[in-house]
Design a protein around this motif. Structure first.
Motif, PDB file in Angstrom:
ATOM      1  N   HIS A  76      -5.912  46.979 -40.565  1.00 45.85           N
ATOM      2  CA  HIS A  76      -6.498  48.177 -39.963  1.00 45.85           C
ATOM      3  C   HIS A  76      -6.275  49.428 -40.810  1.00 45.85           C
ATOM      4  O   HIS A  76      -6.399  50.549 -40.307  1.00 45.85           O
ATOM      5  CB  HIS A  76      -5.947  48.379 -38.548  1.00 45.85           C
ATOM      6  CG  HIS A  76      -6.429  47.337 -37.598  1.00 45.85           C
ATOM      7  ND1 HIS A  76      -5.804  46.113 -37.459  1.00 45.85           N
ATOM      8  CD2 HIS A  76      -7.497  47.313 -36.768  1.00 45.85           C
ATOM      9  CE1 HIS A  76      -6.467  45.397 -36.571  1.00 45.85           C
ATOM     10  NE2 HIS A  76      -7.498  46.097 -36.133  1.00 45.85           N
ATOM     11  N   THR A  77      -5.957  49.238 -42.083  1.00 46.59           N
ATOM     12  CA  THR A  77      -5.766  50.355 -43.001  1.00 46.59           C
ATOM     13  C   THR A  77      -6.872  50.335 -44.057  1.00 46.59           C
ATOM     14  O   THR A  77      -7.142  49.299 -44.660  1.00 46.59           O
ATOM     15  CB  THR A  77      -4.395  50.265 -43.703  1.00 46.59           C
ATOM     16  OG1 THR A  77      -3.373  50.221 -42.702  1.00 46.59           O
ATOM     17  CG2 THR A  77      -4.148  51.462 -44.596  1.00 46.59           C
ATOM     18  N   LYS A  78      -7.497  51.470 -44.266  1.00 48.02           N
ATOM     19  CA  LYS A  78      -8.540  51.590 -45.290  1.00 48.02           C
ATOM     20  C   LYS A  78      -7.893  51.633 -46.678  1.00 48.02           C
ATOM     21  O   LYS A  78      -6.681  51.825 -46.811  1.00 48.02           O
ATOM     22  CB  LYS A  78      -9.342  52.871 -45.070  1.00 48.02           C
ATOM     23  CG  LYS A  78     -10.111  52.920 -43.771  1.00 48.02           C
ATOM     24  CD  LYS A  78     -10.847  54.237 -43.652  1.00 48.02           C
ATOM     25  CE  LYS A  78     -11.560  54.371 -42.329  1.00 48.02           C
ATOM     26  NZ  LYS A  78     -12.206  55.681 -42.198  1.00 48.02           N
ATOM     27  N   GLN A  84      -5.693  55.508 -44.948  1.00 39.98           N
ATOM     28  CA  GLN A  84      -5.892  55.976 -43.586  1.00 39.98           C
ATOM     29  C   GLN A  84      -6.181  54.790 -42.674  1.00 39.98           C
ATOM     30  O   GLN A  84      -6.703  53.766 -43.102  1.00 39.98           O
ATOM     31  CB  GLN A  84      -7.063  56.954 -43.524  1.00 39.98           C
ATOM     32  CG  GLN A  84      -6.828  58.233 -44.292  1.00 39.98           C
ATOM     33  CD  GLN A  84      -8.044  59.132 -44.237  1.00 39.98           C
ATOM     34  OE1 GLN A  84      -9.153  58.678 -43.970  1.00 39.98           O
ATOM     35  NE2 GLN A  84      -7.838  60.412 -44.495  1.00 39.98           N
ATOM     36  N   THR A  89      -8.131  52.765 -39.671  1.00 42.58           N
ATOM     37  CA  THR A  89      -9.558  52.635 -39.390  1.00 42.58           C
ATOM     38  C   THR A  89     -10.002  53.470 -38.201  1.00 42.58           C
ATOM     39  O   THR A  89     -11.161  53.869 -38.120  1.00 42.58           O
ATOM     40  CB  THR A  89      -9.928  51.164 -39.137  1.00 42.58           C
ATOM     41  OG1 THR A  89      -9.096  50.651 -38.092  1.00 42.58           O
ATOM     42  CG2 THR A  89      -9.746  50.328 -40.382  1.00 42.58           C
ATOM     43  N   SER A  90      -9.082  53.734 -37.275  1.00 41.25           N
ATOM     44  CA  SER A  90      -9.427  54.564 -36.110  1.00 41.25           C
ATOM     45  C   SER A  90      -8.161  55.228 -35.576  1.00 41.25           C
ATOM     46  O   SER A  90      -7.041  54.862 -35.944  1.00 41.25           O
ATOM     47  CB  SER A  90     -10.061  53.716 -35.009  1.00 41.25           C
ATOM     48  OG  SER A  90      -9.113  52.806 -34.491  1.00 41.25           O
ATOM     49  N   GLU A  91      -8.368  56.187 -34.707  1.00 39.11           N
ATOM     50  CA  GLU A  91      -7.230  56.882 -34.090  1.00 39.11           C
ATOM     51  C   GLU A  91      -6.450  55.935 -33.194  1.00 39.11           C
ATOM     52  O   GLU A  91      -5.216  55.979 -33.145  1.00 39.11           O
ATOM     53  CB  GLU A  91      -7.726  58.096 -33.287  1.00 39.11           C
ATOM     54  CG  GLU A  91      -6.619  59.002 -32.806  1.00 39.11           C
ATOM     55  CD  GLU A  91      -5.812  59.646 -33.929  1.00 39.11           C
ATOM     56  OE1 GLU A  91      -4.588  59.836 -33.725  1.00 39.11           O
ATOM     57  OE2 GLU A  91      -6.371  59.950 -34.993  1.00 39.11           O
ATOM     58  N   SER A  92      -7.158  55.054 -32.487  1.00 38.72           N
ATOM     59  CA  SER A  92      -6.459  54.107 -31.608  1.00 38.72           C
ATOM     60  C   SER A  92      -5.623  53.117 -32.429  1.00 38.72           C
ATOM     61  O   SER A  92      -4.525  52.742 -32.010  1.00 38.72           O
ATOM     62  CB  SER A  92      -7.449  53.362 -30.714  1.00 38.72           C
ATOM     63  OG  SER A  92      -8.363  52.625 -31.486  1.00 38.72           O
ATOM     64  N   ALA A  93      -6.123  52.707 -33.586  1.00 36.68           N
ATOM     65  CA  ALA A  93      -5.353  51.820 -34.452  1.00 36.68           C
ATOM     66  C   ALA A  93      -4.084  52.521 -34.937  1.00 36.68           C
ATOM     67  O   ALA A  93      -3.012  51.909 -35.018  1.00 36.68           O
ATOM     68  CB  ALA A  93      -6.196  51.366 -35.642  1.00 36.68           C
ATOM     69  N   LYS A  94      -4.203  53.805 -35.241  1.00 34.70           N
ATOM     70  CA  LYS A  94      -3.049  54.589 -35.677  1.00 34.70           C
ATOM     71  C   LYS A  94      -1.989  54.651 -34.577  1.00 34.70           C
ATOM     72  O   LYS A  94      -0.796  54.473 -34.833  1.00 34.70           O
ATOM     73  CB  LYS A  94      -3.491  56.000 -36.070  1.00 34.70           C
ATOM     74  CG  LYS A  94      -2.372  56.872 -36.587  1.00 34.70           C
ATOM     75  CD  LYS A  94      -2.903  58.245 -36.977  1.00 34.70           C
ATOM     76  CE  LYS A  94      -1.773  59.128 -37.441  1.00 34.70           C
ATOM     77  NZ  LYS A  94      -2.231  60.472 -37.775  1.00 34.70           N
ATOM     78  N   GLU A  95      -2.417  54.878 -33.346  1.00 37.26           N
ATOM     79  CA  GLU A  95      -1.484  54.930 -32.216  1.00 37.26           C
ATOM     80  C   GLU A  95      -0.795  53.583 -31.999  1.00 37.26           C
ATOM     81  O   GLU A  95       0.406  53.525 -31.743  1.00 37.26           O
ATOM     82  CB  GLU A  95      -2.224  55.352 -30.947  1.00 37.26           C
ATOM     83  CG  GLU A  95      -2.707  56.782 -30.954  1.00 37.26           C
ATOM     84  CD  GLU A  95      -3.574  57.121 -29.753  1.00 37.26           C
ATOM     85  OE1 GLU A  95      -3.633  56.311 -28.807  1.00 37.26           O
ATOM     86  OE2 GLU A  95      -4.198  58.192 -29.761  1.00 37.26           O
TER      87      GLU A  95
END
Length: 75
Positions: free
Chosen positions: A38-40, A44, A46-52
């Motif tokens: 889930h990391t580009k 970064q 891929t999405s805000e939800s993935a970051k959370e």
């Protein structure tokens, strides 16, 4: 390291199988795989939800490590 590998190969020849002697590397942890998926390329998420989700996973994993450490010190 080379000497250790040679020794393991000698032991393997005695057993007739390399698999019986040579230790395979441990598999990559699932949370690391998930984070990588889930990391580009830019680093970064891929999405805000993935970051959370990654932040929660990492914090839980760190907590587990602390608990294991404290438990090992107590005994």
């Amino acid at each position: 390291m080379i000497e250790k590998t040679k020794k393991k190969m000698e032991e393997a020849s005695q057993f007739g199988s390399i698999e019986a002697v040579i230790d395979l590397p441990s598999p990559i942890r699932w949370h690391v795989k998930w984070k990588m998926a889930h990391t580009k390329n830019t680093g970064q998420m891929t999405s805000e939800s993935a970051k959370e989700i990654v932040e929660k996973i990492v914090s839980h994993f760190q907590l587990i490590i602390v608990i294991i450490y404290v438990y090992s010190v107590i005994e």
